[in-house]
Design an enzyme around this catalytic site. Structure first.
Site, PDB file in Angstrom:
ATOM      1  N   LYS A 193       0.832  -1.204   0.000  1.00 47.19           N
ATOM      2  CA  LYS A 193       0.000   0.000   0.000  1.00 47.19           C
ATOM      3  C   LYS A 193       0.869   1.258   0.000  1.00 47.19           C
ATOM      4  O   LYS A 193       0.584   2.225  -0.704  1.00 47.19           O
ATOM      5  CB  LYS A 193      -0.934  -0.029   1.217  1.00 47.19           C
ATOM      6  CG  LYS A 193      -1.964   1.073   1.268  1.00 47.19           C
ATOM      7  CD  LYS A 193      -3.124   0.693   2.196  1.00 47.19           C
ATOM      8  CE  LYS A 193      -2.708   0.663   3.652  1.00 47.19           C
ATOM      9  NZ  LYS A 193      -2.792   1.982   4.303  1.00 47.19           N
ATOM     10  N   SER A 194       1.948   1.231   0.784  1.00 49.93           N
ATOM     11  CA  SER A 194       2.833   2.402   0.860  1.00 49.93           C
ATOM     12  C   SER A 194       3.455   2.712  -0.495  1.00 49.93           C
ATOM     13  O   SER A 194       3.539   3.876  -0.913  1.00 49.93           O
ATOM     14  CB  SER A 194       3.937   2.161   1.889  1.00 49.93           C
ATOM     15  OG  SER A 194       3.399   1.995   3.175  1.00 49.93           O
TER      16      SER A 194
ATOM     17  N   ARG B 182       2.657   5.989  -3.342  1.00 48.70           N
ATOM     18  CA  ARG B 182       3.754   6.807  -3.875  1.00 48.70           C
ATOM     19  C   ARG B 182       3.837   6.720  -5.393  1.00 48.70           C
ATOM     20  O   ARG B 182       4.085   7.725  -6.072  1.00 48.70           O
ATOM     21  CB  ARG B 182       5.070   6.382  -3.207  1.00 48.70           C
ATOM     22  CG  ARG B 182       5.151   6.850  -1.755  1.00 48.70           C
ATOM     23  CD  ARG B 182       6.137   6.024  -0.927  1.00 48.70           C
ATOM     24  NE  ARG B 182       6.308   6.584   0.414  1.00 48.70           N
ATOM     25  CZ  ARG B 182       5.444   6.421   1.413  1.00 48.70           C
ATOM     26  NH1 ARG B 182       4.334   5.716   1.217  1.00 48.70           N
ATOM     27  NH2 ARG B 182       5.679   6.960   2.600  1.00 48.70           N
TER      28      ARG B 182
ATOM     29  N   ARG C 120      -6.536  13.080  13.607  1.00 49.26           N
ATOM     30  CA  ARG C 120      -5.102  12.922  13.372  1.00 49.26           C
ATOM     31  C   ARG C 120      -4.478  14.294  13.120  1.00 49.26           C
ATOM     32  O   ARG C 120      -4.969  15.066  12.307  1.00 49.26           O
ATOM     33  CB  ARG C 120      -4.868  11.944  12.216  1.00 49.26           C
ATOM     34  CG  ARG C 120      -5.414  10.565  12.560  1.00 49.26           C
ATOM     35  CD  ARG C 120      -5.339   9.573  11.441  1.00 49.26           C
ATOM     36  NE  ARG C 120      -4.009   9.015  11.299  1.00 49.26           N
ATOM     37  CZ  ARG C 120      -3.753   7.927  10.574  1.00 49.26           C
ATOM     38  NH1 ARG C 120      -4.736   7.297   9.960  1.00 49.26           N
ATOM     39  NH2 ARG C 120      -2.526   7.473  10.468  1.00 49.26           N
TER      40      ARG C 120
ATOM     41  N   GLN D 214       4.820  11.269   7.176  1.00 51.32           N
ATOM     42  CA  GLN D 214       3.914  11.612   6.071  1.00 51.32           C
ATOM     43  C   GLN D 214       3.970  13.095   5.720  1.00 51.32           C
ATOM     44  O   GLN D 214       3.803  13.470   4.558  1.00 51.32           O
ATOM     45  CB  GLN D 214       2.479  11.206   6.429  1.00 51.32           C
ATOM     46  CG  GLN D 214       2.279   9.704   6.490  1.00 51.32           C
ATOM     47  CD  GLN D 214       0.922   9.320   7.047  1.00 51.32           C
ATOM     48  OE1 GLN D 214       0.231  10.126   7.660  1.00 51.32           O
ATOM     49  NE2 GLN D 214       0.536   8.072   6.848  1.00 51.32           N
TER      50      GLN D 214
ATOM     51  N   ASP E 148       3.108  -0.093  12.247  1.00 51.10           N
ATOM     52  CA  ASP E 148       1.967  -0.842  11.721  1.00 51.10           C
ATOM     53  C   ASP E 148       2.002  -2.331  12.044  1.00 51.10           C
ATOM     54  O   ASP E 148       0.962  -2.999  11.992  1.00 51.10           O
ATOM     55  CB  ASP E 148       1.857  -0.643  10.207  1.00 51.10           C
ATOM     56  CG  ASP E 148       1.311   0.731   9.842  1.00 51.10           C
ATOM     57  OD1 ASP E 148       0.794   1.425  10.742  1.00 51.10           O
ATOM     58  OD2 ASP E 148       1.405   1.113   8.661  1.00 51.10           O
TER      59      ASP E 148
ATOM     60  N   LYS F 156      -3.855   6.347  15.346  1.00 47.10           N
ATOM     61  CA  LYS F 156      -4.098   5.665  14.076  1.00 47.10           C
ATOM     62  C   LYS F 156      -5.611   5.594  13.855  1.00 47.10           C
ATOM     63  O   LYS F 156      -6.358   6.440  14.340  1.00 47.10           O
ATOM     64  CB  LYS F 156      -3.455   4.276  14.106  1.00 47.10           C
ATOM     65  CG  LYS F 156      -1.932   4.309  14.190  1.00 47.10           C
ATOM     66  CD  LYS F 156      -1.316   4.779  12.891  1.00 47.10           C
ATOM     67  CE  LYS F 156       0.186   4.633  12.872  1.00 47.10           C
ATOM     68  NZ  LYS F 156       0.777   5.006  11.572  1.00 47.10           N
TER      69      LYS F 156
ATOM     70  N   ARG G 122      -4.559   2.249  18.995  1.00 43.48           N
ATOM     71  CA  ARG G 122      -4.153   0.850  18.845  1.00 43.48           C
ATOM     72  C   ARG G 122      -3.511   0.281  20.104  1.00 43.48           C
ATOM     73  O   ARG G 122      -3.663  -0.916  20.381  1.00 43.48           O
ATOM     74  CB  ARG G 122      -3.213   0.689  17.643  1.00 43.48           C
ATOM     75  CG  ARG G 122      -3.944   0.750  16.324  1.00 43.48           C
ATOM     76  CD  ARG G 122      -3.030   0.521  15.135  1.00 43.48           C
ATOM     77  NE  ARG G 122      -3.784   0.606  13.888  1.00 43.48           N
ATOM     78  CZ  ARG G 122      -3.241   0.792  12.701  1.00 43.48           C
ATOM     79  NH1 ARG G 122      -1.924   0.930  12.586  1.00 43.48           N
ATOM     80  NH2 ARG G 122      -3.999   0.847  11.619  1.00 43.48           N
TER      81      ARG G 122
END
Length: 437
Positions: free
Chosen positions: A21-22, A26, A129, A174, A314, A341, A345
């Site tokens: 996913k990362s 990108r 966030r 990020q 993660d 998150k 978590r």
């Protein structure tokens, strides 16, 4: 939302891991900022990736989906320039980030390269966030903005100017990534200075590598500062996304607690920060077997260890399951960011695994876990509407002595839509009537 009844199961077989996913975020962004047409292959259309695709489309990129392939005409291509002018001609352009923190934090500075008013909206915990890093930049550059507390409804107008940006490295990488994407396209040079110790360095490595793959150069001075030449152009190209270590961590952790799974499509020399799962499990005593991009773990019992969550937040939820079934004490440190998150978590791990008999002490930014010999079932657990908590509890069920009921399982669509299909394929036993079938 639905519930699943998951029975204790022995998982075995081969599983092809979803694309990273990362890396997909990108690649979609870099190709969308290019001056031509790119082809991105091995894409998994999770909710977060769809959010980024739609966001870049709203800024003018032309994106066509063909099975697991995206064909992207960039914003600065001939077609993209025409489309961008039409899109940005709206009185207020709305960018829906759904629940994707990456989409939000990457797109805010990118959107400020273009004229017009932009409104960012989203769901879930996204509005909680923090965005203070950007608000400080807005104040300094006289960019107008307004927002609502505890929900995502951010309106911004103005243009980002080349500058020297001072950014904390211990909040989220990020913010740095978002700036790194767009600053090379501005009219003159910029610099990013990191003012604290840097966390999640692996994610920045991914960013810098992808940016370079698309023809843009950034000077990295030992992660203390980044020198960015202006007036650069992203070059369109073909790009294949590799398998996702953050998802592979669920199955490697399953191997660690006694399952028999071989994971396909995990590159050995990956830049993904979550590839650290291999080193952590090895340190706990698991033997790692590799054959090309195929990997599996073998263990006869693991020992507790010290885990620094700052570089791989993660994978902490599922590693907490491994720690709960290891011999001795595991201490997870520098984990405060897990509280902001999709849910808190740290608290969710403590509450839900404790229901299963795990011995966990929750502190402000750490967990202390004393291993137990087995987990209990016969209880209802909750995903907290967080995809990683849902998948963590599914893996934990394999070592429970009775079935568990998992509430709100559908949230896995955020990152791994076919997780429960793969779980069943490997031998997981699930009451399907609760899956709407």
């Amino acid at each position: 939302m639905g519930s699943l009844k998951i029975y204790p199961s022995k998982l075995s077989g081969d599983v092809k891991i979803p694309p990273s996913k990362s890396m997909a975020h990108r690649a979609v962004i870099c190709s969308s900022l290019s001056n031509g047409k790119s082809r991105i292959s091995n894409i998994d259309f999770s909710d977060d990736i769809i959010a980024t695709i739609r966001a870049m489309t709203s800024l003018g990129a032309i994106i066509e989906k063909k099975e697991d392939i995206l064909e992207i005409s960039g914003i600065f291509s001939k077609e993209g320039i025409l489309n961008r002018e039409n899109q940005l001609n709206q009185p207020k352009l709305t960018i829906d980030c759904n629940e994707s923190g990456s989409t939000l934090r990457f797109l805010v500075p990118i959107s400020l390269a273009f004229d017009g008013v932009k409104r960012f909206i989203g769901r879930g915990n996204l509005g909680k966030r923090p965005l203070d890093t950007y608000y400080e930049i807005f104040d300094r550059q006289n960019i107008k903005y307004s927002y609502k507390e505890n929900q995502l409804d951010l309106i911004i107008s103005g243009k980002l100017k080349p500058d020297e940006f001072r950014v904390k490295g211990n909040i989220s990488s990020q913010f740095i990534t978002g700036l790194l994407f767009i600053l090379p396209t501005l009219e003159s040079d910029s610099k990013i200075i990191i003012t604290t110790e840097l966390e999640s360095k692996g994610y920045l490595d991914l960013t810098l590598s992808t940016i370079k793959d698309f023809g843009v150069e950034i000077i990295n001075n030992n992660y203390k500062e980044f020198i960015i030449k202006g007036n650069q152009t992203y070059k369109a190209r073909d790009y294949k996304v590799e398998g996702d270590y953050s998802q592979g961590a669920f199955y490697l952790s399953a191997d660690a607690i006694g399952e028999d799974i071989s994971i396909l499509d995990l590159k050995e020399d990956s830049l993904q920060g979550d590839s650290e799962v291999v080193e952590i499990l090895s340190r706990m005593g698991m033997e790692i077997l590799r054959e090309g991009n195929k990997i599996k773990g073998i263990t006869n019992g693991l020992n507790g260890t010290l885990i620094d969550a700052s570089q791989c937040p993660d994978i902490i939820p599922v590693l907490s399951v491994v720690a709960s079934l290891s011999i001795g004490k595991t201490t997870i440190i520098n984990a405060g960011r897990l509280r902001i998150k999709e849910c808190d978590r740290l608290h969710a791990i403590n509450v839900e695994l404790s229901k299963l008999g795990a011995n966990i002490e929750e502190k402000e930014d750490s967990l202390i876990i004393e291993g137990v010999s087995k987990l209990n079932g016969g209880v209802e657990v909750w995903s907290h509407k967080d995809h990683r908590i849902a998948m963590t509890l599914a893996i934990a069920s394999c070592r429970c002595d009775k079935p568990i009921i998992l509430k709100d399982f559908e949230c896995v669509s955020k990152s791994y839509p076919h997780f429960f299909k793969d779980f069943k394929m490997l031998g997981g036993r699930i009451d399907e009537w609760n899956m709407g079938k």
